[in-house]
Motif scaffolding. Structure first.
Motif, PDB file in Angstrom:
ATOM      1  N   VAL A   1       0.867  -1.166   0.000  1.00 22.38           N
ATOM      2  CA  VAL A   1       0.000   0.000   0.000  1.00 22.38           C
ATOM      3  C   VAL A   1       0.908   1.222   0.000  1.00 22.38           C
ATOM      4  O   VAL A   1       1.794   1.330   0.849  1.00 22.38           O
ATOM      5  CB  VAL A   1      -0.911   0.011   1.251  1.00 22.38           C
ATOM      6  N   PRO A   2       0.730   2.134  -0.940  1.00 25.04           N
ATOM      7  CA  PRO A   2       1.580   3.321  -0.978  1.00 25.04           C
ATOM      8  C   PRO A   2       1.524   4.089   0.349  1.00 25.04           C
ATOM      9  O   PRO A   2       0.486   4.145   1.004  1.00 25.04           O
ATOM     10  CB  PRO A   2       0.980   4.155  -2.112  1.00 25.04           C
ATOM     11  N   GLN A   3       2.637   4.646   0.736  1.00 25.13           N
ATOM     12  CA  GLN A   3       2.779   5.327   2.021  1.00 25.13           C
ATOM     13  C   GLN A   3       1.736   6.420   2.222  1.00 25.13           C
ATOM     14  O   GLN A   3       1.151   6.528   3.289  1.00 25.13           O
ATOM     15  CB  GLN A   3       4.190   5.923   2.134  1.00 25.13           C
ATOM     16  N   HIS A   4       1.460   7.205   1.190  1.00 22.47           N
ATOM     17  CA  HIS A   4       0.548   8.335   1.350  1.00 22.47           C
ATOM     18  C   HIS A   4      -0.923   7.922   1.465  1.00 22.47           C
ATOM     19  O   HIS A   4      -1.772   8.733   1.809  1.00 22.47           O
ATOM     20  CB  HIS A   4       0.729   9.342   0.210  1.00 22.47           C
ATOM     21  N   THR A   5      -1.260   6.650   1.212  1.00 24.15           N
ATOM     22  CA  THR A   5      -2.652   6.202   1.321  1.00 24.15           C
ATOM     23  C   THR A   5      -2.872   5.218   2.462  1.00 24.15           C
ATOM     24  O   THR A   5      -3.988   4.761   2.656  1.00 24.15           O
ATOM     25  CB  THR A   5      -3.097   5.534   0.013  1.00 24.15           C
ATOM     26  N   ARG A   6      -1.844   4.901   3.218  1.00 21.89           N
ATOM     27  CA  ARG A   6      -1.963   3.878   4.259  1.00 21.89           C
ATOM     28  C   ARG A   6      -2.963   4.245   5.342  1.00 21.89           C
ATOM     29  O   ARG A   6      -3.744   3.393   5.778  1.00 21.89           O
ATOM     30  CB  ARG A   6      -0.594   3.587   4.876  1.00 21.89           C
ATOM     31  N   SER A   7      -2.968   5.475   5.805  1.00 18.41           N
ATOM     32  CA  SER A   7      -3.898   5.840   6.882  1.00 18.41           C
ATOM     33  C   SER A   7      -5.344   5.686   6.419  1.00 18.41           C
ATOM     34  O   SER A   7      -6.184   5.140   7.147  1.00 18.41           O
ATOM     35  CB  SER A   7      -3.632   7.256   7.369  1.00 18.41           C
ATOM     36  N   GLN A   8      -5.655   6.120   5.221  1.00 23.97           N
ATOM     37  CA  GLN A   8      -7.008   5.967   4.687  1.00 23.97           C
ATOM     38  C   GLN A   8      -7.340   4.500   4.473  1.00 23.97           C
ATOM     39  O   GLN A   8      -8.446   4.047   4.769  1.00 23.97           O
ATOM     40  CB  GLN A   8      -7.141   6.734   3.377  1.00 23.97           C
ATOM     41  N   PHE A   9      -6.385   3.743   3.983  1.00 27.64           N
ATOM     42  CA  PHE A   9      -6.592   2.318   3.734  1.00 27.64           C
ATOM     43  C   PHE A   9      -6.933   1.587   5.027  1.00 27.64           C
ATOM     44  O   PHE A   9      -7.884   0.808   5.088  1.00 27.64           O
ATOM     45  CB  PHE A   9      -5.345   1.711   3.080  1.00 27.64           C
ATOM     46  N   PHE A  10      -6.171   1.830   6.077  1.00 23.16           N
ATOM     47  CA  PHE A  10      -6.399   1.124   7.333  1.00 23.16           C
ATOM     48  C   PHE A  10      -7.666   1.598   8.043  1.00 23.16           C
ATOM     49  O   PHE A  10      -8.249   0.850   8.816  1.00 23.16           O
ATOM     50  CB  PHE A  10      -5.166   1.238   8.234  1.00 23.16           C
ATOM     51  N   ARG A  11      -8.118   2.820   7.777  1.00 19.85           N
ATOM     52  CA  ARG A  11      -9.388   3.283   8.333  1.00 19.85           C
ATOM     53  C   ARG A  11     -10.575   2.596   7.664  1.00 19.85           C
ATOM     54  O   ARG A  11     -11.587   2.330   8.299  1.00 19.85           O
ATOM     55  CB  ARG A  11      -9.526   4.786   8.170  1.00 19.85           C
ATOM     56  N   VAL A  12     -10.480   2.296   6.374  1.00 22.51           N
ATOM     57  CA  VAL A  12     -11.583   1.723   5.613  1.00 22.51           C
ATOM     58  C   VAL A  12     -11.587   0.196   5.665  1.00 22.51           C
ATOM     59  O   VAL A  12     -12.633  -0.437   5.486  1.00 22.51           O
ATOM     60  CB  VAL A  12     -11.517   2.216   4.148  1.00 22.51           C
ATOM     61  N   THR A  13     -10.457  -0.421   5.939  1.00 26.44           N
ATOM     62  CA  THR A  13     -10.349  -1.887   5.907  1.00 26.44           C
ATOM     63  C   THR A  13     -11.391  -2.596   6.782  1.00 26.44           C
ATOM     64  O   THR A  13     -12.014  -3.553   6.315  1.00 26.44           O
ATOM     65  CB  THR A  13      -8.921  -2.323   6.288  1.00 26.44           C
ATOM     66  N   PRO A  14     -11.645  -2.186   8.036  1.00 26.49           N
ATOM     67  CA  PRO A  14     -12.666  -2.893   8.827  1.00 26.49           C
ATOM     68  C   PRO A  14     -14.052  -2.859   8.182  1.00 26.49           C
ATOM     69  O   PRO A  14     -14.783  -3.846   8.225  1.00 26.49           O
ATOM     70  CB  PRO A  14     -12.674  -2.133  10.153  1.00 26.49           C
ATOM     71  N   LEU A  15     -14.401  -1.764   7.553  1.00 26.97           N
ATOM     72  CA  LEU A  15     -15.690  -1.673   6.875  1.00 26.97           C
ATOM     73  C   LEU A  15     -15.762  -2.640   5.701  1.00 26.97           C
ATOM     74  O   LEU A  15     -16.780  -3.311   5.500  1.00 26.97           O
ATOM     75  CB  LEU A  15     -15.926  -0.233   6.390  1.00 26.97           C
ATOM     76  N   VAL A  16     -14.703  -2.748   4.964  1.00 27.14           N
ATOM     77  CA  VAL A  16     -14.666  -3.655   3.817  1.00 27.14           C
ATOM     78  C   VAL A  16     -14.754  -5.110   4.293  1.00 27.14           C
ATOM     79  O   VAL A  16     -15.453  -5.933   3.687  1.00 27.14           O
ATOM     80  CB  VAL A  16     -13.392  -3.431   2.980  1.00 27.14           C
ATOM     81  N   VAL A  17     -14.103  -5.435   5.403  1.00 25.55           N
ATOM     82  CA  VAL A  17     -14.132  -6.799   5.928  1.00 25.55           C
ATOM     83  C   VAL A  17     -15.534  -7.146   6.417  1.00 25.55           C
ATOM     84  O   VAL A  17     -16.014  -8.260   6.199  1.00 25.55           O
ATOM     85  CB  VAL A  17     -13.096  -6.970   7.062  1.00 25.55           C
ATOM     86  N   VAL A  18     -16.226  -6.211   7.040  1.00 29.91           N
ATOM     87  CA  VAL A  18     -17.582  -6.454   7.550  1.00 29.91           C
ATOM     88  C   VAL A  18     -18.558  -6.685   6.404  1.00 29.91           C
ATOM     89  O   VAL A  18     -19.428  -7.539   6.486  1.00 29.91           O
ATOM     90  CB  VAL A  18     -18.046  -5.283   8.439  1.00 29.91           C
ATOM     91  N   ILE A  19     -18.424  -5.922   5.360  1.00 22.21           N
ATOM     92  CA  ILE A  19     -19.355  -6.042   4.233  1.00 22.21           C
ATOM     93  C   ILE A  19     -19.059  -7.318   3.498  1.00 22.21           C
ATOM     94  O   ILE A  19     -19.800  -8.086   3.117  1.00 22.21           O
ATOM     95  CB  ILE A  19     -19.244  -4.839   3.281  1.00 22.21           C
TER      96      ILE A  19
END
Length: 73
Positions: A55-73
């Motif tokens: 995951v590119p460094q500049h998008t990691r914080s957004q990626f990790f914030r959204v990951t739980p939502l993606v896993v739940v869905i």
């Protein structure tokens, strides 16, 4: 108004379409064959099947914030 096509006319249209499709498919095959491989080589069968995800460094914080939502869905 509908236009009916006779059997002979349909066969001529089909015969005219086949070379066009054939040339297109051959052109795509040549293009794929000529394109260099973009993935790096790995030694061994098991190593080549192991997925790697970055995951590119500049998008990691957004990626990790959204990951739980993606896993739940």
């Amino acid at each position: 108004m509908t236009t009916e096509i006779s059997g002979g006319e349909a066969l001529r249209r089909q015969a005219a379409t086949f070379p066009i499709v054939l040339v297109t498919v051959i052109g795509q095959a040549v293009g794929i064959w000529a394109t260099p491989e973009t993935a790096g080589r790995c030694e061994g069968l098991a190593a080549s099947l192991k997925p790697t995800i970055t995951v590119p460094q500049h998008t990691r914080s957004q990626f990790f914030r959204v990951t739980p939502l993606v896993v739940v869905i």
